[in-house]
Write an enzyme that holds these catalytic residues in place. Structure first.
Site, PDB file in Angstrom:
ATOM      1  N   CYS A   2       0.846  -1.179   0.000  1.00 16.47           N
ATOM      2  CA  CYS A   2       0.000   0.000   0.000  1.00 16.47           C
ATOM      3  C   CYS A   2       0.890   1.241   0.000  1.00 16.47           C
ATOM      4  CB  CYS A   2      -0.944   0.090   1.194  1.00 16.47           C
ATOM      5  SG  CYS A   2      -2.137  -1.239   1.255  1.00 16.47           S
ATOM      6  N   ARG A  27       4.021  -0.554  -4.814  1.00 15.49           N
ATOM      7  CA  ARG A  27       3.753  -1.025  -3.464  1.00 15.49           C
ATOM      8  C   ARG A  27       2.444  -1.808  -3.379  1.00 15.49           C
ATOM      9  NH1 ARG A  27       6.916   1.866   0.287  1.00 15.49           N
ATOM     10  NH2 ARG A  27       5.597   1.095   1.940  1.00 15.49           N
ATOM     11  N   TRP A  77      -2.714  -2.697  -1.696  1.00 19.12           N
ATOM     12  CA  TRP A  77      -2.423  -4.122  -1.789  1.00 19.12           C
ATOM     13  C   TRP A  77      -3.372  -4.760  -0.774  1.00 19.12           C
ATOM     14  CZ3 TRP A  77      -0.788  -8.209   1.286  1.00 19.12           C
ATOM     15  CH2 TRP A  77      -0.302  -9.329   0.608  1.00 19.12           C
ATOM     16  N   ASN A 103      -1.832   2.151   5.506  1.00 13.42           N
ATOM     17  CA  ASN A 103      -0.928   1.072   5.112  1.00 13.42           C
ATOM     18  C   ASN A 103      -0.666   0.253   6.365  1.00 13.42           C
ATOM     19  OD1 ASN A 103       1.113  -0.557   4.177  1.00 13.42           O
ATOM     20  ND2 ASN A 103       2.674   1.042   4.179  1.00 13.42           N
ATOM     21  N   GLY A 104      -0.909  -1.058   6.302  1.00 14.91           N
ATOM     22  CA  GLY A 104      -0.686  -1.906   7.473  1.00 14.91           C
ATOM     23  C   GLY A 104      -1.938  -2.693   7.814  1.00 14.91           C
ATOM     24  N   GLU A 483      17.416 -18.157  -6.077  1.00 14.16           N
ATOM     25  CA  GLU A 483      17.091 -16.821  -6.580  1.00 14.16           C
ATOM     26  C   GLU A 483      16.582 -16.894  -8.028  1.00 14.16           C
ATOM     27  OE1 GLU A 483      16.471 -14.160  -5.351  1.00 14.16           O
ATOM     28  OE2 GLU A 483      16.721 -12.610  -6.868  1.00 14.16           O
ATOM     29  N   LYS A 487      12.942 -15.605  -9.209  1.00 11.78           N
ATOM     30  CA  LYS A 487      12.789 -14.577 -10.255  1.00 11.78           C
ATOM     31  C   LYS A 487      11.816 -15.077 -11.310  1.00 11.78           C
ATOM     32  CE  LYS A 487      13.894 -11.601  -9.066  1.00 11.78           C
ATOM     33  NZ  LYS A 487      14.564 -11.348  -7.815  1.00 11.78           N
ATOM     34  N   GLU A 490       8.100 -15.475  -9.947  1.00 15.99           N
ATOM     35  CA  GLU A 490       7.356 -14.272  -9.540  1.00 15.99           C
ATOM     36  C   GLU A 490       6.921 -13.420 -10.716  1.00 15.99           C
ATOM     37  OE1 GLU A 490       9.127 -11.206  -6.944  1.00 15.99           O
ATOM     38  OE2 GLU A 490      11.086 -11.710  -7.745  1.00 15.99           O
ATOM     39  N   HIS A 506      16.400 -37.700  -3.986  1.00 15.72           N
ATOM     40  CA  HIS A 506      15.713 -38.122  -2.757  1.00 15.72           C
ATOM     41  C   HIS A 506      14.221 -37.830  -2.843  1.00 15.72           C
ATOM     42  CE1 HIS A 506      19.467 -39.179  -0.869  1.00 15.72           C
ATOM     43  NE2 HIS A 506      19.975 -38.044  -1.341  1.00 15.72           N
ATOM     44  N   LYS A 606       6.162  -4.374  -3.704  1.00 13.96           N
ATOM     45  CA  LYS A 606       7.609  -4.203  -3.532  1.00 13.96           C
ATOM     46  C   LYS A 606       8.025  -4.208  -2.068  1.00 13.96           C
ATOM     47  CE  LYS A 606      11.715  -3.106  -5.118  1.00 13.96           C
ATOM     48  NZ  LYS A 606      12.406  -4.189  -5.835  1.00 13.96           N
TER      49      LYS A 606
HETATM   50  O1  M6R Z   1      12.904  -5.157   0.816  1.00 11.65           O
HETATM   51  P1  M6R Z   1      13.351  -6.529   1.189  1.00 11.65           P
HETATM   52  O2  M6R Z   1      14.696  -6.854   0.640  1.00 11.65           O
HETATM   53  O3  M6R Z   1      13.300  -6.760   2.681  1.00 11.65           O
HETATM   54  O4  M6R Z   1      12.306  -7.491   0.538  1.00 11.65           O
HETATM   55  C1  M6R Z   1      12.340  -8.871   0.750  1.00 11.65           C
HETATM   56  C2  M6R Z   1      11.488  -9.603  -0.255  1.00 11.65           C
HETATM   57  O5  M6R Z   1      10.154  -9.200  -0.146  1.00 11.65           O
HETATM   58  C3  M6R Z   1      11.962  -9.373  -1.688  1.00 11.65           C
HETATM   59  O6  M6R Z   1      13.297  -9.723  -1.845  1.00 11.65           O
HETATM   60  C4  M6R Z   1      11.097 -10.181  -2.681  1.00 11.65           C
HETATM   61  O7  M6R Z   1      11.328 -11.531  -2.492  1.00 11.65           O
HETATM   62  C5  M6R Z   1      11.372  -9.746  -4.106  1.00 11.65           C
HETATM   63  N1  M6R Z   1      10.142  -9.473  -4.784  1.00 11.65           N
HETATM   64  C6  M6R Z   1      12.057 -10.741  -4.952  1.00 11.65           C
HETATM   65  O8  M6R Z   1      12.297 -10.281  -6.218  1.00 11.65           O
END
Ligand code: M6R
Length: 611
Positions: A2, A27, A77, A103-104, A483, A487, A490, A506, A606
């Site tokens: 948000c 956000r 969000w 927000n929250g 990672e 990527k 997502e 396994h 984000k």
């Molecule tokens: O702002 P942060 O690094 O604490 O965020 C952590 C995760 O939310 C962030 O890395 C998320 O996994 C990304 N969208 C990955 O691309």
């Protein structure tokens, strides 16, 4: 999660609010809304619409239709209640005279709602936020600040709030607890924002609201109060982020722009720290004695930042011979971690606002640990609450999928591992020097990897139709696979999982059948033969293998894998930092082929400021 923006000044507020929201949309993008106060008519106009901000902006003709020079805006969000017009913010009180953006999460909203319903207050949304608007009105007797103060004593949870009232057209009230909120200072105007990028076009003079603080924004300035409603002076700081850095600058997507910016970001991150053949860490408070007496390191983070921690574990343990544990921040705070003053807790976060990470940091400090954070956003909550912060200086990262923040976090953590090893004397001098030389070359080496993007686009064009992808690697390549897999899933919505290559047999190998795509990561030379054996195993069961290795191993890998991507032969500490680039590009091009909304993938945001 948000985004909140607020403006009070001489100009028409709605266009400024919409422009600010466009920079906060990363956000959350389930819906958007604005509430504008018109001092001439005393009217409070609220407009909101589910869907992207463009829907609302279209309805308001860019804000031109909404008179008034003060207001708040919100991009959502969804947490409580599905994305819909009713559940969008601003939420208004029963009389329509008080509007709130939030927000929250208000954790005790259900009890408060029942209390108000008992008093005959009707509710029109499923949100926790409406409770705040209704409760302020319930307590309101002509003094908005006093009513807000009474509400704050009753609500629990995390919140950043922007509040306007038709009776007070010359003020906006802002409140913060565990969710970020920034105040901006201009000539005859004042701003409010979840993130500095929303107001950078108008001001660089900001201050950060602390937990429990309340601010009253007027055209004459901003007054702040602590949780006891005593006035407080807030230090004003100058933000030096470049406005253009938060623009697309001709690129189709922020993600692609940010991938391409990585060499530059690494230069900013590393050059000042590699001066005179030594590692210089700014204002570094950890003494050599503390480092020598440190018994354990804990790395705590979420998502991609956690994956950085996974690489860090391998590197720190190898270089320092100290035990390193890596924990997901959301687990750490509830697992009774064994942490004391001899434990160094390294917290990693791009945004510096991830609520789980912030809560873990507080828990670690409560247990007596020294907390060192690696953060991108200057002045963020995690940065401010840490004993020591090292900034990544990657510049604003807008795309939800992190790229340049990830690689700078990784470079900085690897550099820290070398620094500790130097202090501890756990690596020979020659090895220490070789590592420093290698770090100095990293940005140039990354440029070489980026030059190969067309080849990766070609591989992506052959793979984008897969419904499931497995990543496998060993040691740092396993962490890299985590990672790469995140990527891909997502932004492209392809199901994907990452495994330690030796673990596949396994259980998971039963999922490998004719045509399954396996991305085999084999950059870490010491384990190359082992990963090769795993490549042969999955090939024998019908998998198609796209491999990533170093130039020196290309030919050998090409004899077995179906396609091979390479990175330059660099010092092994830098392999994950370079290796992630082809995986970022691969995910990007696959998502592009599939027509996905790359910068704003579904259901994500984000900055994750809820638990
Ligand atoms: O702002 P942060 O690094 O604490 O965020 C952590 C995760 O939310 C962030 O890395 C998320 O996994 C990304 N969208 C990955 O691309």
């Amino acid at each position: 999660m948000c985004g909140i923006v607020g403006y009070i000044g001489q100009e028409q507020a709605a266009p400024i609010l919409l422009e600010g929201l466009s920079r906060l949309e990363y956000r959350g993008y389930d819906s958007a809304g604005v509430a504008v106060l018109d001092g001439q008519t005393g009217r409070l106009s609220v407009r909101k619409a589910s869907g992207r901000l463009a829907v609302l902006a279209g309805q308001l003709h860019g804000g031109a239709d909404l008179p008034g020079s003060a207001g708040v805006g919100h991009t959502r969000w969804a947490t409580h209640g599905a994305p819909s017009d009713e559940n969008s913010h601003p939420q208004v009180s029963r009389s329509g005279r008080i509007a709130v953006v939030h927000n929250g999460i208000i954790e005790n909203y259900a009890g408060l709602k029942a209390f108000l319903e008992d008093k005959g207050v009707p509710f029109t949304s499923e949100t926790d936020t409406e409770v705040v608007a209704q409760l302020i009105e319930y307590f309101y007797d002509g003094d908005l600040l006093a009513a807000v103060g009474r509400v704050l004593r009753r609500i629990q949870g995390a919140y950043a709030l922007g509040i306007v009232c038709a009776d007070c057209p010359g003020q906006i009230v802002a409140v913060r607890k565990d969710s970020p909120l920034i105040l901006g200072y201009g000539e005859g105007c004042a701003f409010l924002a979840s993130d500095v990028t929303a107001i950078l076009r108008h001001t660089r003079q900001v201050s950060y609201l602390e937990d429990g603080e309340v601010a009253v924004l007027t055209r004459q300035g901003i007054r702040c109060y602590d949780r006891l409603m005593q006035p407080v002076e807030k230090p004003v700081v100058q933000v030096d982020w470049d406005v253009d850095a938060a623009e697309k600058g001709g690129y189709e997507h922020f993600m692609f722009k940010e991938i391409m910016e990585q060499p530059q970001a690494l230069r900013r991150c590393l050059s000042p720290r590699l001066q005179g053949g030594e590692i210089t860490l700014e204002n570094f408070a950890l003494s050599g004695q503390y480092i020598r007496e440190m018994e354990k390191i804990y790395i705590v983070a979420c998502g991609s930042s956690y994956h950085v921690g996974m690489v860090g574990k391998y590197q720190l343990e190898r270089l320092t011979r100290r035990p390193v544990e890596v924990a997901l921040a959301s687990e750490f705070r509830y697992m009774q971690p064994i942490v004391d003053r001899r434990t160094l807790v390294i917290v990693i976060s791009q945004s510096g606002e991830t609520l789980d990470t912030l809560a873990a940091l507080r828990e670690a400090r409560r247990l007596g640990a020294f907390v060192l954070s690696i953060v991108n956003v200057v002045g963020s909550s995690i940065a401010r609450e840490s004993d020591q912060v090292l900034y990544t200086w990657a510049g604003p990262e807008i795309a939800v999928a992190t790229t340049k923040a990830y690689s700078t976090q990784l470079a900085l953590l690897s550099l820290l591992a070398v620094y500790f090893a130097g202090e501890l004397g756990t690596v020979p001098q020659a090895e220490y020097r070789a590592a420093l030389d290698a770090f100095a070359q990293l940005p140039d080496e990354m440029e070489k990897v980026l030059e190969r993007k067309d080849g990766i686009q070609y591989f992506a064009s052959r793979c984008f139709n897969h419904s499931s992808v497995f990543f496998m690697g060993r040691n740092v390549d396993y962490a890299l696979g985590l990672e790469g897999s995140l990527k891909l899933k997502e932004i492209s919505y392809i199901h994907s999982e990452a495994y330690a290559a030796g673990e596949l047999k396994h259980g998971t190998i039963s999922l490998i059948e004719d045509g399954t795509l396996v991305v085999a990561l084999a950059t870490y030379d010491r384990l190359f033969p082992k990963v090769m054996s795993n490549v042969v195993e999955v090939k024998s069961r019908g998998a198609g293998v796209l491999a990533l290795t170093t130039e020196r191993r290309r030919e050998e890998m090409a004899r077995t894998a179906d396609a091979v991507m390479t990175i330059p032969d660099v010092h092994d500490l830098l392999l994950p930092c370079l290796g992630v680039v082809p995986l970022q590009l691969f995910a990007y091009y696959v998502a592009l082929q599939r027509g996905c909304d790359i910068d704003k993938p579904r259901n994500l945001a984000k900055s994750v400021t809820v638990e």
